[in-house]
Each structure stands twice: as C-alpha cells, then as structure tokens.
Design a protein around this motif. Structure first.
Motif, PDB file in Angstrom:
ATOM      1  N   LEU A   1     -19.181  23.252  38.137  1.00 50.11           N
ATOM      2  CA  LEU A   1     -20.481  23.007  37.578  1.00 50.11           C
ATOM      3  C   LEU A   1     -20.455  23.734  36.147  1.00 50.11           C
TER       4      LEU A   1
ATOM      5  N   TYR B   1     -30.221  22.436  39.383  1.00 46.05           N
ATOM      6  CA  TYR B   1     -29.117  21.817  38.935  1.00 46.05           C
ATOM      7  C   TYR B   1     -29.342  20.208  39.449  1.00 46.05           C
TER       8      TYR B   1
ATOM      9  N   TRP C   1     -28.274  22.064  34.083  1.00 44.75           N
ATOM     10  CA  TRP C   1     -29.469  22.932  34.552  1.00 44.75           C
ATOM     11  C   TRP C   1     -30.560  23.015  33.737  1.00 44.75           C
TER      12      TRP C   1
END
Length: 345
Positions: free
Chosen positions: A82, A133, A140
């Motif tokens: 991520l 998220y 985010w």
C-alpha cells in the motif's frame, strides 16, 4: 462514460469486472478511462458482494519500513504493498487497527522515535489521530480524531462500528475511558468506561458478538454486553500469550504449544516449539487458519545478533492433523509486527 464492454449494458459489464481478483485491478485500469473509473467506483465493490467475489486479505504493518502496510492474498499467495501511511508521527506504533465497511482503519498510537542525528526524542507517546485506507481509491484519508489520545489500547470492530477502550494517554497514564466510532457518520461518541484500569497494555477481541478487553498479565476479562449498559468483569482463566480467534474459538500460544481454550477447558492442538526464539510476531486467525507473521529472532547467550523476520507460517486448525506450513514471506515488511488485521474487499 463509454461502454465498458462493447455490446453489454454497463450494469452487466460491471458484474463481469467484479469477478476479477483485487490484485489485478491496477492492470484493469490501464485498459481505458472508463475501466479506470469503474474500478475505482463504489459500485464495483457493491457488485463484488452481489456476485460473491469478495476477498479476505490480511493487512500487516511491521517496524521496517516505517509506516508501511502490506496486504496478503491467501488464495494467490502474494503480497500487495500500500502507499505509505501519511502520518507525521515517525515509526507510529502501539496503535489500534481494524477493518469495517470495506476500509482499513489505523487509530491512535504513538512513537518513541529518536532523531538519529541529535538524539532528541521527537516522538509523541499517544495521539488521537485516525486514518482510513480505501481500497477503492487506494488512498489514505484522515478521519475524525478520537475523543482521547491513547496508545496500547483495546480496539475492535463490532456491527460496523469501532470500539476503543483503555490504554495509556499522552502523559503515560492508564485510562478507563471507552468510545465508539461510526465510520458512516465520521463521529466518535463516549460509551461507559471500563470497570477497572490497570497499568498494563490491553487488547481487544470479539467473541460471540461481544467485545472482550484483556490486560497483559491478568486473567480477568472485561466484556461489553451492550453498548449502553457497560462492562462486566469475568475471570475465564485464559492463559497468557499470543491469541487468535478462529470461528469464534480462542487459540493461544503458550509454552511452545497452540492451545484451544474455552473458559477453563484447554485442548492442545499442535506444537509451536519452533517459535520459542521468535518474539514480536503477530498471530491472527483467518478462515480455518492461524497465521504467525514476522517478528525477530532475539539474542541468546551464544548469539547477540537480532534477526528481523519476514516469514509467514500457517496452521490449519480445522484439519484432522493440524500441521504447520510456510507461505510466501512478506516482500517489503520485516521485523516486529506493529499491526495486523483482516480486510474484506
């Protein structure tokens, strides 16, 4: 928006795209602008639920690299990285992490970070910041802050709400306050305080639809029966050690064994002697499995080196003869696990 798939109504085309695994979504976006818009739309994730193609992934954050999360896809045995959590707190730790409503939430926590050049402690021990998220937008976002800054606290998702309780606040004082978050409204409200506060970290698990708060070193558990009625104190006699919940059953790692425990009844499920030297790992249940993730091999009297681990070991507790197996190690994260939870996409 042009037709997603030529000759098909967009509603039908969207249901076709909904069957494509999540890890391939970045590649689907390259097909066209209309596909990119569809892949990043809430409608696609609703369609995934409707066609039964939702996926359960593990979310993991380790000490190294700083503030980085990875997702593990157990069906394809692969890791997805991520974007870095954009918190201004360096090496955020001692936070709460849960998922609900298809999003990952990172709450509170703090840092004991020290500036490597000056030696100054520039960390904040406890914050009230909250981040989410969104796998749809792959970004985010800051959310409404908790009412009380806290670290080392219990954090659970229950009925699409988030419950936090206990922990330590900014002045390192243990607290009993509890609060509940509504992700849809982005609002925190206080709920009844814990009956007792203890000068130790606490964790939270959901068993039988109830939040259970456990303090390190204590056998007593505080249980939230109903949001408005407060907590009851129970003594289940649970062993101390890493814990995982599988199908509403409690599994603990203690004295080199995996033990299934219901109140004071204990059953040895498998050996875990290979983890005796590993510390700082995560232990979590998903599906029929227990996952042991990361950690470090600590120093002993013969070897003072500390070895950060990226290994992932899995035990299928529902099998007739549960045995450990290894799956793909984390590709970026390694070392002490700071946060771990499930995410259903």
């Amino acid at each position: 928006m042009s037709e997603l798939i030529e000759g098909l109504p967009d509603a039908v085309a969207l249901r076709c795209l909904a069957r494509v695994p999540f890890f391939l979504h970045p590649k689907l976006e390259l097909v066209s602008r209309s596909w990119r818009a569809a892949i990043r739309s809430p409608e696609l994730f609703k369609a995934r639920q409707e066609v039964g193609s939702s996926e359960n992934l593990l979310c993991v954050c380790a000490f190294d690299p700083e503030n980085l999360w990875q997702l593990y896809d157990p069906l394809r045995d692969l890791w997805i990285t991520l974007p870095v959590l954009p918190s201004k707190i360096r090496h955020l730790a001692h936070f709460g992490v849960v998922s609900t409503a298809g999003k990952l939430f990172v709450l509170g926590g703090g840092s004991d970070a020290v500036d490597p050049l000056t030696g100054d402690q520039d960390g904040s021990f406890a914050t009230n910041e909250v981040w989410s998220y969104d796998p749809v937008t792959r970004q985010w976002s800051p959310r409404a802050s908790m009412l009380v800054p806290r670290a080392m606290f219990a954090c659970c998702a229950l009925k699409e709400k988030i419950v936090v309780a206990g922990g330590f606040t900014s002045c390192r004082k243990s607290i009993s306050q509890a609060e509940m978050y509504d992700p849809e409204k982005d609002v925190w409200v206080p709920i009844p305080d814990l009956h007792r506060t203890h000068n130790s970290a606490c964790t939270g698990v959901v068993i039988g639809g109830k939040v259970h708060v456990l303090h390190k070193g204590l056998s007593t558990v505080q249980v939230l029966d109903h949001m408005g009625l407060g907590w009851t104190v129970e003594d289940y006699g649970w062993l101390q050690g890493p814990m995982a919940i599988v199908h509403d059953s409690v599994y603990l790692m203690s004295h080199g064994l995996i033990i299934k425990q219901h109140r004071d009844v204990r059953k040895v499920v498998a050996s875990a002697s290979e983890f005796r030297r590993r510390i700082g790992f995560a232990m979590i249940g998903m599906g029929d499995d227990i996952y042991v993730i990361g950690g470090v091999i600590g120093p002993d009297r013969w070897n003072w080196d500390i070895k950060p681990m990226s290994d992932v070991d899995v035990l299928t507790v529902g099998a007739e003869r549960p045995t450990w197996r290894q799956v793909s190690p984390m590709t970026r994260c390694r070392g002490t696990i700071l946060g771990c939870t499930q995410l259903r996409i």
